[in-house]
Design a protein around this motif. Structure first.
Motif, mmCIF file in Angstrom:
data_model
loop_
_atom_site.group_PDB
_atom_site.id
_atom_site.type_symbol
_atom_site.label_atom_id
_atom_site.label_comp_id
_atom_site.label_asym_id
_atom_site.label_seq_id
_atom_site.Cartn_x
_atom_site.Cartn_y
_atom_site.Cartn_z
ATOM 1 N N GLY A 1 1.012 -1.263 0.037
ATOM 2 C CA GLY A 1 -0.020 -0.079 -0.155
ATOM 3 C C GLY A 1 0.827 1.099 -0.006
ATOM 4 N N LEU A 2 1.920 1.195 0.753
ATOM 5 C CA LEU A 2 2.766 2.365 0.961
ATOM 6 C C LEU A 2 3.398 2.721 -0.631
ATOM 7 N N ILE A 3 3.921 1.536 -1.281
ATOM 8 C CA ILE A 3 4.527 1.688 -2.526
ATOM 9 C C ILE A 3 3.545 2.226 -3.482
ATOM 10 N N VAL A 4 2.380 1.899 -3.482
ATOM 11 C CA VAL A 4 1.304 2.153 -4.390
ATOM 12 C C VAL A 4 0.748 3.732 -4.121
ATOM 13 N N ALA A 5 0.600 4.128 -2.763
ATOM 14 C CA ALA A 5 0.250 5.125 -2.406
ATOM 15 C C ALA A 5 1.139 6.506 -2.139
ATOM 16 N N ALA A 6 2.378 5.858 -2.637
ATOM 17 C CA ALA A 6 3.314 7.110 -2.122
ATOM 18 C C ALA A 6 3.219 8.410 -3.006
ATOM 19 N N PRO A 7 3.058 8.150 -4.652
ATOM 20 C CA PRO A 7 2.624 9.367 -5.337
ATOM 21 C C PRO A 7 1.608 10.137 -4.587
ATOM 22 N N VAL A 8 0.287 9.524 -4.409
ATOM 23 C CA VAL A 8 -0.693 10.119 -3.829
ATOM 24 C C VAL A 8 -0.367 10.913 -2.420
ATOM 25 N N MET A 9 0.242 10.240 -1.561
ATOM 26 C CA MET A 9 0.684 10.835 -0.399
ATOM 27 C C MET A 9 1.479 12.065 -0.432
ATOM 28 N N ALA A 10 2.400 11.931 -1.569
ATOM 29 C CA ALA A 10 3.161 13.103 -1.652
ATOM 30 C C ALA A 10 2.590 14.271 -2.300
ATOM 31 N N ILE A 11 1.479 14.216 -3.147
ATOM 32 C CA ILE A 11 0.475 15.217 -3.561
ATOM 33 C C ILE A 11 -0.123 15.625 -2.605
ATOM 34 N N VAL A 12 -0.829 14.968 -1.801
ATOM 35 C CA VAL A 12 -1.737 15.274 -0.542
ATOM 36 C C VAL A 12 -0.795 16.186 0.448
ATOM 37 N N ALA A 13 0.289 15.764 0.463
ATOM 38 C CA ALA A 13 1.366 16.584 1.470
ATOM 39 C C ALA A 13 1.537 17.725 1.086
ATOM 40 N N VAL A 14 1.781 18.177 -0.358
ATOM 41 C CA VAL A 14 1.766 19.337 -0.840
ATOM 42 C C VAL A 14 0.444 20.371 -0.751
ATOM 43 N N ALA A 15 -0.395 19.642 -1.211
ATOM 44 C CA ALA A 15 -1.750 20.336 -0.849
ATOM 45 C C ALA A 15 -1.949 20.800 0.493
#
Length: 491
Positions: A307-321
């Motif tokens: 899950g972390l591998i798959v969600a890493a790009p989404v988590m990066a976008i959320v963190a920036v937002a």
């Protein structure tokens, strides 16, 4: 309550390990022993295969190689059987390393005899080479190093409190004294403290184990997240008193047992070593299944890492937002209740204005809540704010599937939610989850009425009683469609 019985006293007894480890982090010594036995088997089989290859290359004689393989294979089977028969995987607490290694050497002696016998009588050749016997002895230093490592790992785990179960005793009685004596002899459990409702007649300690308070103090005592089992040590014939205690302590997430003293040291020692069997009679608590716990933890690691591998790009976008949307940290950390009422620090993406954060959930989320940011509304609605909890899963504090963790001191209206349902703590008999049975059955979001609290607890307890690998898999698969189809829940 007198000062000497104060539950806040920091007194230590003869059993207290170097460090108190939460019950969720306890490792079963028998499971470790099975792992050690498996490694020993793989090493011995690999060694046997290597010797077979060397013999085949050296002699060029297939029959001689087969002879060596037969002798060595029989020796490996005999060695592993002898190691188990001689209790080389028991790792008794007070057994020194030299004595443990003597068991290993004795097992080698028995196995070497088998190798010699097979090598002599094997019909493939009229004469026999001494090579298999000499080669087999090469396993001695390998297994000696391995068992020295195993012994030290077990010793370190015990010092750190990871291998020895912790218990507390209810009743400062003669039964309790016999139990403590057996625990001191065997070292199989740590008795952290005693609780007794008759404090005016209770001693300050029994054999050095402190009396920490009455049973009311036990329910909220800070030692309880580290306790694997509560043992009632009052006289078993006092059935009314036993039932009264069981009813009172049933609010605990910790399993409860009754210690039945049968009068002989050997039987008391056996009761301690089996802690939930024989003279310890199970009364209440979630069923403990080491195999199911191992499979669930393995599932958590596989799904969590994936899950972390798959969600890493989404988590990066959320963190920036989150960072660009409003001033404050990217993450929100909140103390919530985990397994056995342990307080854990749960991670989320911050969805509220930093200056309006409510760490104790005194005010639960509501529709059009003015504390929630623009980005916060989106990540809460889609549950993207929960993704950092995958780190809690990898740390072993949470599971992928389980009851959702509630904030410490969370209130429903003006009342603490935990006080609305008598069995509220039963939902803490399993690690909290990122998703859960309640979440996919409509109990998602705030529990801002007493009925919603009761519904949530009922679903959580139902899941705990039914938990299995396949149910967890079903819940994981159903989580996404449930989220996508959920438009009405306040988040």
């Amino acid at each position: 309550m007198s000062a000497r019985h104060s539950p806040s006293s920091a007194r230590r007894g003869p059993f207290r390990p170097e460090q108190l480890v939460p019950a969720r982090a306890r490792i079963e010594a028998r499971a470790l022993a099975r792992a050690f036995r498996g490694v020993d088997g793989l090493v011995a089989a690999g060694f046997c295969a290597a010797i077979f290859w060397v013999q085949a290359q050296r002699s060029g004689d297939a029959l001689l190689a087969v002879n060596a393989a037969a002798a060595l294979s029989a020796g490996v089977v005999a060695l592993l059987t002898s190691l188990r028969a001689l209790d080389a995987y028991v790792f008794a607490r007070r057994e020194p390393l030299p004595r443990h290694l003597l068991r290993v050497v004795a097992a080698f002696g028995a196995a070497a005899t088998v190798v010699l016998a097979v090598n002599t009588i094997w019909p493939a050749l009229p004469t026999s080479s001494s090579f298999p016997v000499l080669a087999f002895m090469g396993l001695v230093p390998l297994l000696t190093v391995l068992h020295t490592t195993w012994w030290n790992l077990i010793a370190q785990g015990r010092r750190q409190g990871r291998l020895t179960p912790n218990i507390v005793v209810v009743g400062a009685t003669a039964n309790a004294q016999h139990l403590i004596e057996a625990a001191l002899r065997t070292g199989e459990v740590n008795v952290l403290g005693i609780f007794d409702d008759r404090l005016d007649r209770a001693p300050e300690n029994l054999l050095g184990v402190p009396v920490l308070g009455d049973t009311s103090a036990l329910i909220d005592h800070r030692v309880m997240p580290y306790v694997d089992r509560v043992v009632i040590a009052v006289t078993s014939t006092a059935q009314g008193r036993v039932r009264q205690l069981v009813d009172k302590l049933d609010v605990l997430p910790n399993p409860i047992s009754l210690f039945v003293d049968v009068g002989r040291d050997a039987d008391r020692d056996a009761a301690i070593s089996r802690i939930a069997d024989a003279a310890l009679t199970e009364l209440s608590g979630a069923e403990i299944d080491a195999r199911k716990a191992f499979i669930k933890r393995l599932q958590d690691l596989v799904v969590g890492i994936g899950g972390l591998i798959v969600a890493a790009p989404v988590m990066a976008i959320v963190a920036v937002a989150v960072r660009l949307d409003s001033p404050g940290p990217i993450f929100f950390r909140q103390r919530r209740l985990g397994f056995n009422n342990e307080e854990i620090l749960v991670w989320k993406f911050r969805s509220m204005r930093h200056e309006m954060a409510d760490a104790k959930a005194a005010r639960q989320i509501s529709a059009n809540d003015d504390r929630v940011t623009r980005v916060g509304k989106f990540i809460r609605k889609t549950s993207l704010d929960e993704l950092p909890q995958l780190f809690n899963v990898l740390r072993g504090e949470m599971s992928i599937v389980g009851p959702r963790p509630h904030a410490v001191g969370m209130k429903t209206g003006d009342i603490e939610s935990a006080k609305l349902v008598e069995q509220y703590a039963h939902r803490h008999r399993m690690k909290p989850g990122v998703t859960g049975w309640a979440a996919i059955n409509g109990s998602r979001g705030p529990v801002d009425t007493p009925q919603l609290v009761r519904d949530r607890v009922a679903l959580d307890v139902d899941y705990i009683e039914r938990q299995s690998f396949w149910l967890d898999l079903y819940i994981i698969v159903m989580t996404i469609p449930c989220l996508l189809g959920d438009r009405s829940t306040v988040r």
